[in-house]
Every structure is written in structure tokens, then in C-alpha cells.
Design a protein around this motif. Sequence first.
Motif, PDB file in Angstrom:
ATOM      1  N   ARG A  21      -8.937   4.315   1.109  1.00 14.53           N
ATOM      2  CA  ARG A  21      -9.056   3.593  -0.589  1.00 14.53           C
ATOM      3  C   ARG A  21      -8.142   2.243  -0.413  1.00 14.53           C
ATOM      4  N   ALA A  22      -8.699   1.684  -1.406  1.00 16.34           N
ATOM      5  CA  ALA A  22      -7.601   0.363  -1.681  1.00 16.34           C
ATOM      6  C   ALA A  22      -6.687   0.762  -2.618  1.00 16.34           C
ATOM      7  N   ALA A  23      -5.668   1.445  -2.078  1.00 14.39           N
ATOM      8  CA  ALA A  23      -4.666   2.020  -3.074  1.00 14.39           C
ATOM      9  C   ALA A  23      -3.367   1.764  -2.337  1.00 14.39           C
ATOM     10  N   ALA A  24      -2.308   1.605  -2.805  1.00 16.16           N
ATOM     11  CA  ALA A  24      -0.990   1.569  -2.452  1.00 16.16           C
ATOM     12  C   ALA A  24       0.075   1.946  -3.409  1.00 16.16           C
ATOM     13  N   VAL A  25       1.273   2.286  -3.102  1.00 15.16           N
ATOM     14  CA  VAL A  25       2.577   2.434  -4.011  1.00 15.16           C
ATOM     15  C   VAL A  25       3.708   1.905  -3.511  1.00 15.16           C
ATOM     16  N   VAL A  26       4.381   1.196  -4.370  1.00 13.50           N
ATOM     17  CA  VAL A  26       5.657   0.585  -3.949  1.00 13.50           C
ATOM     18  C   VAL A  26       6.726   1.090  -4.948  1.00 13.50           C
ATOM     19  N   GLN A  27       7.797   1.509  -4.221  1.00 15.20           N
ATOM     20  CA  GLN A  27       8.765   1.991  -5.083  1.00 15.20           C
ATOM     21  C   GLN A  27      10.122   1.049  -5.066  1.00 15.20           C
ATOM     22  N   PRO A  28      10.073   0.319  -5.971  1.00 13.85           N
ATOM     23  CA  PRO A  28      11.378  -0.764  -6.133  1.00 13.85           C
ATOM     24  C   PRO A  28      12.834   0.097  -5.693  1.00 13.85           C
ATOM     25  N   VAL A  37       1.933   1.270  -8.792  1.00 16.54           N
ATOM     26  CA  VAL A  37       0.577   1.637  -8.142  1.00 16.54           C
ATOM     27  C   VAL A  37      -0.440   0.649  -8.143  1.00 16.54           C
ATOM     28  N   VAL A  38      -1.149   0.182  -7.161  1.00 20.25           N
ATOM     29  CA  VAL A  38      -2.146  -0.828  -7.105  1.00 20.25           C
ATOM     30  C   VAL A  38      -3.272  -0.266  -6.628  1.00 20.25           C
ATOM     31  N   LEU A  39      -4.353  -0.326  -7.401  1.00 21.62           N
ATOM     32  CA  LEU A  39      -5.439   0.263  -7.061  1.00 21.62           C
ATOM     33  C   LEU A  39      -6.458  -1.076  -7.036  1.00 21.62           C
ATOM     34  N   ASN A  40      -7.217  -0.977  -6.056  1.00 24.68           N
ATOM     35  CA  ASN A  40      -8.072  -2.249  -5.858  1.00 24.68           C
ATOM     36  C   ASN A  40      -7.792  -3.572  -6.080  1.00 24.68           C
ATOM     37  N   PRO A  41      -6.457  -3.990  -5.438  1.00 23.28           N
ATOM     38  CA  PRO A  41      -5.640  -5.183  -5.865  1.00 23.28           C
ATOM     39  C   PRO A  41      -6.532  -6.252  -5.482  1.00 23.28           C
ATOM     40  N   ARG A  42      -6.260  -7.743  -6.212  1.00 17.63           N
ATOM     41  CA  ARG A  42      -6.959  -8.963  -5.790  1.00 17.63           C
ATOM     42  C   ARG A  42      -5.791  -9.781  -6.276  1.00 17.63           C
ATOM     43  N   VAL A  43      -5.264 -10.572  -5.394  1.00 15.26           N
ATOM     44  CA  VAL A  43      -4.550 -11.458  -5.557  1.00 15.26           C
ATOM     45  C   VAL A  43      -5.219 -12.572  -6.115  1.00 15.26           C
ATOM     46  N   THR A  44      -4.846 -13.046  -7.431  1.00 15.10           N
ATOM     47  CA  THR A  44      -5.405 -14.238  -8.060  1.00 15.10           C
ATOM     48  C   THR A  44      -4.551 -15.523  -8.157  1.00 15.10           C
ATOM     49  N   LEU A  93       9.912  -8.275  -5.180  1.00 12.18           N
ATOM     50  CA  LEU A  93       9.003  -7.312  -5.645  1.00 12.18           C
ATOM     51  C   LEU A  93       7.605  -7.825  -5.016  1.00 12.18           C
ATOM     52  N   ASP A  94       7.399  -9.215  -5.119  1.00 13.32           N
ATOM     53  CA  ASP A  94       6.006  -9.878  -4.898  1.00 13.32           C
ATOM     54  C   ASP A  94       5.868  -9.556  -3.135  1.00 13.32           C
ATOM     55  N   ARG A  95       6.881  -9.747  -2.599  1.00 14.19           N
ATOM     56  CA  ARG A  95       7.036  -9.482  -0.979  1.00 14.19           C
ATOM     57  C   ARG A  95       6.596  -7.949  -0.633  1.00 14.19           C
ATOM     58  N   LEU A  96       7.327  -7.089  -1.498  1.00 12.85           N
ATOM     59  CA  LEU A  96       6.584  -5.661  -1.266  1.00 12.85           C
ATOM     60  C   LEU A  96       5.350  -5.478  -1.562  1.00 12.85           C
ATOM     61  N   VAL A  97       5.040  -5.855  -2.688  1.00 13.52           N
ATOM     62  CA  VAL A  97       3.745  -5.464  -3.199  1.00 13.52           C
ATOM     63  C   VAL A  97       2.596  -6.177  -2.115  1.00 13.52           C
ATOM     64  N   LYS A  98       2.913  -7.603  -1.738  1.00 12.80           N
ATOM     65  CA  LYS A  98       1.958  -8.105  -0.903  1.00 12.80           C
ATOM     66  C   LYS A  98       1.883  -7.569   0.437  1.00 12.80           C
ATOM     67  N   TYR A  99       3.017  -7.012   0.868  1.00 12.27           N
ATOM     68  CA  TYR A  99       3.095  -6.344   2.028  1.00 12.27           C
ATOM     69  C   TYR A  99       2.149  -5.039   2.236  1.00 12.27           C
ATOM     70  N   GLU A 100       2.188  -4.389   1.036  1.00 12.81           N
ATOM     71  CA  GLU A 100       1.275  -3.251   0.910  1.00 12.81           C
ATOM     72  C   GLU A 100      -0.194  -3.749   0.924  1.00 12.81           C
ATOM     73  N   ILE A 101      -0.429  -4.547   0.255  1.00 14.21           N
ATOM     74  CA  ILE A 101      -2.024  -5.245   0.211  1.00 14.21           C
ATOM     75  C   ILE A 101      -2.408  -5.438   1.414  1.00 14.21           C
ATOM     76  N   ASP A 102      -1.294  -6.286   2.392  1.00 10.13           N
ATOM     77  CA  ASP A 102      -1.660  -6.733   3.838  1.00 10.13           C
ATOM     78  C   ASP A 102      -2.437  -5.427   4.502  1.00 10.13           C
ATOM     79  N   HIS A 103      -1.570  -4.213   4.400  1.00 11.95           N
ATOM     80  CA  HIS A 103      -1.975  -3.053   5.016  1.00 11.95           C
ATOM     81  C   HIS A 103      -3.302  -2.720   4.624  1.00 11.95           C
ATOM     82  N   LEU A 104      -3.654  -2.889   3.423  1.00 13.01           N
ATOM     83  CA  LEU A 104      -5.102  -2.758   2.866  1.00 13.01           C
ATOM     84  C   LEU A 104      -6.027  -3.630   3.408  1.00 13.01           C
TER      85      LEU A 104
END
Length: 136
Positions: A21-28, A37-44, A93-104
Amino acid sequence: MPRCTPSPRLGIAAPQIGITRAAAVVQPAESGAGPIVVLNPRVTDVSEESDEQYEGYLSFFNVRGKVSRPLRMTVETTSLNGATVTNVYQRGLDRLVKYEIDHLDGLLYTDRMQSGVLPIRVEEYRQTGRAWAYDS
């Protein structure tokens, strides 16, 4: 100056634990901050301004690599009730979120490193004595 200290427990993407699934969790790392929680993320949108910081990956626990990432990004996600939500993440925080989106997207931090640059051993990384630091 806010600090964002990398830790192997800051985030996880569903494919890392066998969930397709296109889902990730980041704990700051900041105390009191709830999980993102990011579900079906799309960097705009991403900022032109970027920085380079060391990143690691649990499966490559003995090395770290320097990765350049934007200092701000806008991400559209799906909320648990199905609505589209837009959030802006910045300065760590953007680095952490993008890191997880990269995994997706099937990417590791090593895919983002400059060509020809190799990761360094954790012992050498620890000698840098630097956590991620950003101006307010």
C-alpha cells in the motif's frame, strides 16, 4: 536553531513490512509531536533551496550517506476519511517525509546520493558530531 536528530525509528513505509500500500508513518523526534500518516502521497511542490545531510537505513545499519533534499515541500495525501489533505513540511520534517515517500517509490537514500560518492561507515559518521540543524 531546531534540531532534527536522525534515528532508525523515525519512520516506516508499508512496503518495508510487506504491505503493498502507498502508506507511511513518520514520528517526529520532537517531544509531544504525534505521528504523521501519509496515504497515497503526491509531492506537488518543492523549494529550490536544499541542503545535504547524512541519512541511514535500517538494512544498511553500518553506513550513512549524504543526500541533498529540498528544505520545503508540499504533499497531497488522503486522510483516513478519504478527503484530500495538503501539508507543507520543512527543515528536517520534509526530509523524513520524503525519505518514506521514496520507499513507496522503491528508492533508498543511496539512490539519491551523488554519483560516485560512497556511504561512510557509522564510526566515521559519528565523528562528524552533527545532528541535522536548521535555522528557525
